[in-house]
Motif scaffolding. Structure first.
Motif, PDB file in Angstrom:
ATOM      1  N   GLU A  85     -12.734 -26.121 -14.068  1.00 21.72           N
ATOM      2  CA  GLU A  85     -13.865 -26.608 -14.853  1.00 21.72           C
ATOM      3  C   GLU A  85     -15.172 -26.133 -14.225  1.00 21.72           C
ATOM      4  OE1 GLU A  85     -13.937 -30.587 -16.308  1.00 21.72           O
ATOM      5  OE2 GLU A  85     -11.772 -30.863 -16.063  1.00 21.72           O
ATOM      6  N   ASN A  86     -16.033 -25.561 -15.039  1.00 18.66           N
ATOM      7  CA  ASN A  86     -17.336 -25.089 -14.567  1.00 18.66           C
ATOM      8  C   ASN A  86     -18.388 -26.161 -14.771  1.00 18.66           C
ATOM      9  OD1 ASN A  86     -16.631 -22.332 -13.848  1.00 18.66           O
ATOM     10  ND2 ASN A  86     -16.317 -22.001 -16.035  1.00 18.66           N
ATOM     11  N   VAL A  87     -19.105 -26.494 -13.713  1.00 17.21           N
ATOM     12  CA  VAL A  87     -20.194 -27.458 -13.810  1.00 17.21           C
ATOM     13  C   VAL A  87     -21.369 -26.802 -14.519  1.00 17.21           C
ATOM     14  CG1 VAL A  87     -21.873 -28.817 -12.506  1.00 17.21           C
ATOM     15  CG2 VAL A  87     -19.479 -28.743 -11.769  1.00 17.21           C
ATOM     16  N   VAL A  88     -21.840 -27.431 -15.590  1.00  7.44           N
ATOM     17  CA  VAL A  88     -22.921 -26.839 -16.383  1.00  7.44           C
ATOM     18  C   VAL A  88     -24.186 -27.698 -16.396  1.00  7.44           C
ATOM     19  CG1 VAL A  88     -21.329 -25.554 -17.853  1.00  7.44           C
ATOM     20  CG2 VAL A  88     -22.016 -27.868 -18.535  1.00  7.44           C
ATOM     21  N   GLY A  89     -24.102 -28.949 -15.911  1.00  6.09           N
ATOM     22  CA  GLY A  89     -25.305 -29.777 -15.933  1.00  6.09           C
ATOM     23  C   GLY A  89     -25.159 -31.076 -15.164  1.00  6.09           C
ATOM     24  N   LEU A  90     -26.297 -31.723 -14.955  1.00  3.41           N
ATOM     25  CA  LEU A  90     -26.348 -33.038 -14.305  1.00  3.41           C
ATOM     26  C   LEU A  90     -27.391 -33.869 -15.022  1.00  3.41           C
ATOM     27  CD1 LEU A  90     -25.517 -34.876 -11.824  1.00  3.41           C
ATOM     28  CD2 LEU A  90     -27.592 -34.006 -10.726  1.00  3.41           C
ATOM     29  N   THR A  91     -27.002 -35.046 -15.482  1.00  2.32           N
ATOM     30  CA  THR A  91     -27.980 -35.959 -16.085  1.00  2.32           C
ATOM     31  C   THR A  91     -28.150 -37.160 -15.171  1.00  2.32           C
ATOM     32  OG1 THR A  91     -26.290 -37.127 -17.384  1.00  2.32           O
ATOM     33  CG2 THR A  91     -27.341 -35.231 -18.408  1.00  2.32           C
ATOM     34  N   ARG A  92     -29.369 -37.688 -15.183  1.00  5.89           N
ATOM     35  CA  ARG A  92     -29.687 -38.831 -14.323  1.00  5.89           C
ATOM     36  C   ARG A  92     -30.149 -40.007 -15.162  1.00  5.89           C
ATOM     37  NH1 ARG A  92     -33.677 -36.079 -10.056  1.00  5.89           N
ATOM     38  NH2 ARG A  92     -33.659 -34.338 -11.502  1.00  5.89           N
ATOM     39  N   VAL A 103     -22.110 -35.788 -14.066  1.00  3.05           N
ATOM     40  CA  VAL A 103     -21.868 -34.361 -13.879  1.00  3.05           C
ATOM     41  C   VAL A 103     -21.178 -33.847 -15.143  1.00  3.05           C
ATOM     42  CG1 VAL A 103     -20.647 -32.608 -12.533  1.00  3.05           C
ATOM     43  CG2 VAL A 103     -21.676 -34.585 -11.375  1.00  3.05           C
ATOM     44  N   VAL A 104     -21.782 -32.832 -15.755  1.00  6.46           N
ATOM     45  CA  VAL A 104     -21.272 -32.289 -17.012  1.00  6.46           C
ATOM     46  C   VAL A 104     -20.593 -30.946 -16.727  1.00  6.46           C
ATOM     47  CG1 VAL A 104     -21.859 -31.569 -19.363  1.00  6.46           C
ATOM     48  CG2 VAL A 104     -23.178 -33.393 -18.238  1.00  6.46           C
TER      49      VAL A 104
END
Length: 340
Positions: A85-92, A103-104
Motif C-alpha cells: 500500500e502506498n501512502v498518499v496523504g495524512l489528515t489531521r 494516514v491515507v
C-alpha cells in the motif's frame, strides 16, 4: 476506514518492525503499513542474501534471517500488517483537544492517535549506469540488486561502485564467482574500513582485482553480456574485459513521496526530529534512516534505538500520565516474568 490505533507505523523495515514490538511491549495498539509486498525494507528488497556484521548479538547474520527474527519479534502482539500500500496523504483532526491523524493509502484510511514514520530512505530506485543502451542488458547479465548470489556461480563479475554495498558484495561473491573485477571512479571509498581492508587483502592475494579511476564505457554481447569496455577518467586509457555479469552499486535515488507534502521540517531530504524523535508536528514521530539530527548515524542499530525512543514518547504523548521509561523487559509480566 479501519479502526482507531494508538500508533500507525509507516514502514516495515527493521526500524518499523522494532517499533511495532516496542508498541506491544508498552501495551499500545499499532499497525504497520509498507509499499513493499514483504516486510524488511531494503534488507528484503535489495540484499536478502548479504551478511550484516554490525547488529548487536550477531557476529554476522544474513539480511533475510535478521528480517525473519525482527518480524517474529514484532508481530507477536498481532499488530495488523498492511503491505503493498502506498501512502498518499495524512489528515489531521482533534477529539476533545487531542490530535487525531488519518494516514491515507491508495487502498484505505487508517486513523490513529500518533504516527511513526519509519520509511527508511523513502521510496527508492537504484541509480543506473549512464549508458544509452543500459535497459537492453537488464535480465541479460546486468543486475542492480542481488537477491540470490548463486546466480553468479562460476561467472566473471564486474562490480561498479565504491560504497558499502560494492565492497560487501565483493567479499560475499568472492567464494561464488569465477572472477571479480571491481572499478570505482575515484580512489576514495564510502565503505567500512574493515571491508575495504578485506578487499585489498583479496587483491593482494590475486583473488580479485580493484581498479580506481575507472568507469564503464560500453557493454557488448549478443544474447547476454560478453565483454565490457572500461576507461580511466585519469589517463583516458581504455580496456576491454571479458565479463559475464555487471553489478552497479551506485546508490539510490530516494524520495519521501507524499510525506514531503505534510508540512514536516525537512533538511536535505531527511525529516528533522528532536531528541525524542518528534517532528515539528506534535504527535508525528520519525525514526531510522529517514531522519536527521546533530550526530545522526544511519545504522540499523541506531534505527532500532530511535524506534524505542519514538514509541515511548508516543505512549507518553497519548497519555501524559504514562511514564516515558518502559522499565526492563526482564521484569515484565508481559513476558512471563514477575514484576518487581
Amino acid at each position: 476506514m479501519q479502526d482507531l490505533k494508538d500508533i500507525t507505523i509507516i514502514g516495515a523495515g527493521p526500524t518499523g518492525l522494532f517499533g511495532a514490538f516496542y508498541a506491544g511491549m508498552r501495551g499500545a495498539s499499532c499497525r504497520l503499513i509498507d509499499n513493499l509486498d514483504q516486510v524488511g525494507g531494503q534488507l528484503t528488497a535489495l540484499y536478502p542474501e548479504k551478511y550484516i556484521f554490525d547488529v548487536a548479538g550477531f557476529p554476522k547474520v544474513l539480511a533475510k534471517d535478521l528480517v525473519k527474527g525482527l518480524a517474529e519479534q514484532a508481530l507477536q502482539f498481532k499488530a495488523p500488517l498492511h503491505l503493498g500500500e502506498n501512502v498518499v496523504g495524512l489528515t489531521r483532526d482533534s477529539q476533545n483537544g487531542t490530535p487525531l491523524f488519518t494516514v491515507v493509502t491508495d487502498r484505505d484510511e487508517y486513523p490513529s492517535r500518533t504516527v511513526l514514520i519509519a520509511g527508511g530512505i523513502g521510496a527508492f530506485t537504484p541509480r543506473r549506469l549512464p549508458l544509452k543502451d543500459v535497459d537492453r542488458w537488464y535480465g541479460k547479465g546486468l543486475y542492480d540488486r542481488i537477491l540470490d548470489p548463486r546466480v553468479f556461480a562460476g561467472k566473471r563479475v564486474l562490480l561498479v561502485g565504491g560504497g558499502d554495498s560494492a565492497f560487501d558484495w565483493a567479499v560475499n561473491l568472492h567464494p561464488v564467482a569465477r572472477r571479480i573485477v571491481m572499478i570505482h571512479r575515484r580512489d576514495g571509498f564510502r565503505a567500512h574500513p574493515a571491508t575495504v581492508k578485506q578487499v585489498q587483502e583479496l587483491c593482494a592475494a590475486g583473488q580479485m582485482e580493484l581498479r580506481t579511476f575507472w568507469e564503464v564505457k560500453a557493454i557488448y554481447g549478443t544474447d547476454t553480456i560478453e565483454r565490457v569496455t572500461i576507461f580511466s577518467n585519469k589517463t583516458k586509457a581504455e580496456d576491454t574485459v571479458e565479463i559475464d555479469c555487471v553489478v552497479p552499486q551506485l546508490g539510490f535515488i530516494s524520495s519521501l513521496g507524499a510525506i514531503a507534502e505534510w508540512g514536516l521540517e525537512i533538511e536535505k531530504g531527511d525529516i528533522k526530529v528532536t531528541q525524542t524523535m518528534e517532528t515539528n508536528i506534535p504527535g508525528v514521530f520519525a525514526a531510522g534512516d529517514i531522519v536527521t539530527y546533530p550526530g545522526k548515524l544511519k545504522l540499523i542499530a541506531t534505527g532500532v534505538s530511535e524506534a524505542s525512543i519514538a514509541v515511548n514518547h508516543a505512549v507518553h504523548f497519548i497519555n501524559p500520565a504514562a511514564k516515558v521509561a518502559p522499565g526492563h523487559s526482564s521484569n515484565m509480566a508481559l513476558f512471563g516474568q514477575t514484576e518487581d
